[in-house]
Design a protein around this motif. Structure first.
Motif, short mmCIF file in Angstrom:
data_model
loop_
_atom_site.label_atom_id
_atom_site.label_comp_id
_atom_site.label_asym_id
_atom_site.label_seq_id
_atom_site.Cartn_x
_atom_site.Cartn_y
_atom_site.Cartn_z
N VAL A 63 0.83 -1.21 0.00
CA VAL A 63 0.00 0.00 0.00
C VAL A 63 0.86 1.25 0.00
N THR A 64 1.90 1.30 0.85
CA THR A 64 2.73 2.50 0.91
C THR A 64 3.54 2.70 -0.37
N ARG A 65 3.93 1.61 -1.00
CA ARG A 65 4.68 1.75 -2.24
C ARG A 65 3.77 2.22 -3.38
N LEU A 66 2.55 1.71 -3.40
CA LEU A 66 1.62 2.16 -4.44
C LEU A 66 1.30 3.65 -4.31
N ALA A 67 1.39 4.17 -3.08
CA ALA A 67 1.08 5.58 -2.85
C ALA A 67 2.12 6.50 -3.48
N THR A 68 3.27 5.95 -3.89
CA THR A 68 4.33 6.78 -4.46
C THR A 68 4.26 6.87 -5.98
N ILE A 69 3.33 6.17 -6.60
CA ILE A 69 3.25 6.19 -8.07
C ILE A 69 1.87 6.68 -8.51
N ALA A 74 -7.69 4.58 -16.12
CA ALA A 74 -8.53 3.49 -16.61
C ALA A 74 -9.73 4.03 -17.38
N LYS A 75 -10.17 3.26 -18.36
CA LYS A 75 -11.39 3.61 -19.08
C LYS A 75 -12.58 3.49 -18.13
N PRO A 76 -13.66 4.22 -18.39
CA PRO A 76 -14.81 4.22 -17.48
C PRO A 76 -15.29 2.83 -17.09
N ALA A 77 -15.24 1.89 -17.99
CA ALA A 77 -15.75 0.53 -17.71
C ALA A 77 -14.94 -0.18 -16.63
N TYR A 78 -13.70 0.29 -16.38
CA TYR A 78 -12.83 -0.38 -15.42
C TYR A 78 -12.53 0.44 -14.17
N GLN A 79 -12.98 1.69 -14.13
CA GLN A 79 -12.62 2.57 -13.02
C GLN A 79 -13.16 2.06 -11.68
N GLN A 80 -14.38 1.60 -11.65
CA GLN A 80 -14.98 1.13 -10.41
C GLN A 80 -14.27 -0.11 -9.89
N GLU A 81 -13.92 -1.02 -10.79
CA GLU A 81 -13.22 -2.24 -10.37
C GLU A 81 -11.84 -1.91 -9.80
N MET A 82 -11.16 -0.93 -10.37
CA MET A 82 -9.84 -0.54 -9.86
C MET A 82 -9.96 0.06 -8.47
N LYS A 83 -10.95 0.96 -8.28
CA LYS A 83 -11.15 1.56 -6.97
C LYS A 83 -11.51 0.51 -5.92
N LYS A 84 -12.35 -0.43 -6.30
CA LYS A 84 -12.76 -1.49 -5.38
C LYS A 84 -11.57 -2.36 -4.99
N ALA A 85 -10.72 -2.70 -5.97
CA ALA A 85 -9.56 -3.55 -5.69
C ALA A 85 -8.56 -2.83 -4.79
N GLY A 88 -9.89 -2.76 -1.28
CA GLY A 88 -9.75 -4.07 -0.68
C GLY A 88 -8.32 -4.39 -0.28
N LEU A 89 -7.36 -3.86 -1.03
CA LEU A 89 -5.95 -4.05 -0.69
C LEU A 89 -5.64 -3.41 0.66
N LYS A 90 -6.19 -2.23 0.92
CA LYS A 90 -5.95 -1.53 2.17
C LYS A 90 -6.56 -2.25 3.36
N THR A 91 -7.69 -2.92 3.15
CA THR A 91 -8.36 -3.61 4.26
C THR A 91 -7.93 -5.06 4.40
N GLY A 92 -7.13 -5.53 3.44
CA GLY A 92 -6.68 -6.91 3.49
C GLY A 92 -7.59 -7.89 2.78
N GLN A 93 -8.68 -7.40 2.19
CA GLN A 93 -9.60 -8.29 1.48
C GLN A 93 -9.08 -8.69 0.11
N VAL A 94 -8.16 -7.91 -0.42
CA VAL A 94 -7.52 -8.21 -1.70
C VAL A 94 -6.04 -8.47 -1.44
#
Length: 251
Positions: A63-69, A74-85, A88-94
């Protein structure tokens, strides 16, 4: 005298430990676009060798490394899935993309800020990152025409077809045709027309910059540019990456 690590690389340059280039059966192999550089030419290349290169301003967690980039556009069709993933990474679900000892391959190795180590010799370069070693020929950026033939054999590698060249003091690596089970990013699927360009150059005696440009026309609205800065670390090899699944004994 600069350490060239020739014993390690001589076999790689001859045997061609580079990304898979799919050639139709019976087609003659094309000669290199440029001759292999003689030893004196290696002395003219920038000194990236031997030491570790440590990414600047990053933490130890995914999570901290992703915060540096920057995030990909993403195209509109994929934006929600990216935000959801990402949520989930921050909460440990992904799980992180590197979980369960999954070989990461491209394009992640080109955008994630792992420590790096370079070895190179005549006509070839090796880059170590997270226990993964990439071997790439440096005689041309041109990919074989057969790769883009609609009748080409399938079965590309997780690294794709990689070609490299030195442009002055900059190492350029160009990658296409990555295997289709490689996700682009969290919540973003594979793009069959993925194109990755990496540019490595020294910005100071002990500073390295990598600029990665990822083009995925079916998934992104614009090229994704990730700039990572590294500082020269201890004069030692990177530690081996021993990945173990939960419950496995330590060996």
């Amino acid at each position: 005298m600069r350490r060239l690590f020739l014993p390690v690389l001589a076999g790689m340059a001859v045997a061609g430990l580079v990304s898979i280039a799919v050639v139709r059966q019976g087609a003659a192999a094309s000669p290199p676009a440029n001759p292999v550089a003689p030893l004196p030419e290696l002395e003219k290349l920038p000194d990236l060798l031997g030491t570790q290169w440590i990414p600047e301003g990053v933490g130890d967690s995914e999570v901290t490394r992703l915060a540096t980039i920057p995030l990909p556009a993403a195209k509109p069709a994929y934006q929600q899935e990216m935000k959801k993933a990402l949520a989930g990474l921050k909460t440990g679900q992904v799980k992180p993309m590197s979980a369960d000892c999954r070989l990461e391959g491209m394009p992640r190795l080109a955008w994630f800020p792992y420590p790096l180590q370079f070895l190179y010799g005549p006509g070839a370069v090796m880059i170590r990152a997270n226990g993964f070693v990439r071997g790439v020929a440096t005689n041309s950026l041109k990919h074989p025409d057969e790769l883009f033939d609609s009748n080409a054999l399938q079965g590309f590698s997780i690294m794709g077809d990689q070609r490299a060249s030195w442009e002055g003091d900059t190492l350029v690596i160009d990658t296409v045709k990555v295997r289709e089970d490689r996700d682009l990013f969290y919540g973003l699927p594979f793009d069959p027309d993925l194109h990755v360009e990496e540019r490595y150059r020294l910005t100071g005696q002990d500073m390295l910059e990598r600029v990665t440009t990822i083009t995925a026309p079916h998934v992104l609205t614009a090229p994704w540019v990730v700039r990572t800065r590294y500082r020269r670390g201890p004069d030692a090899s990177l530690a081996n990456y021993n990945c173990m699944l939960p419950g496995e004994p330590v060996t």
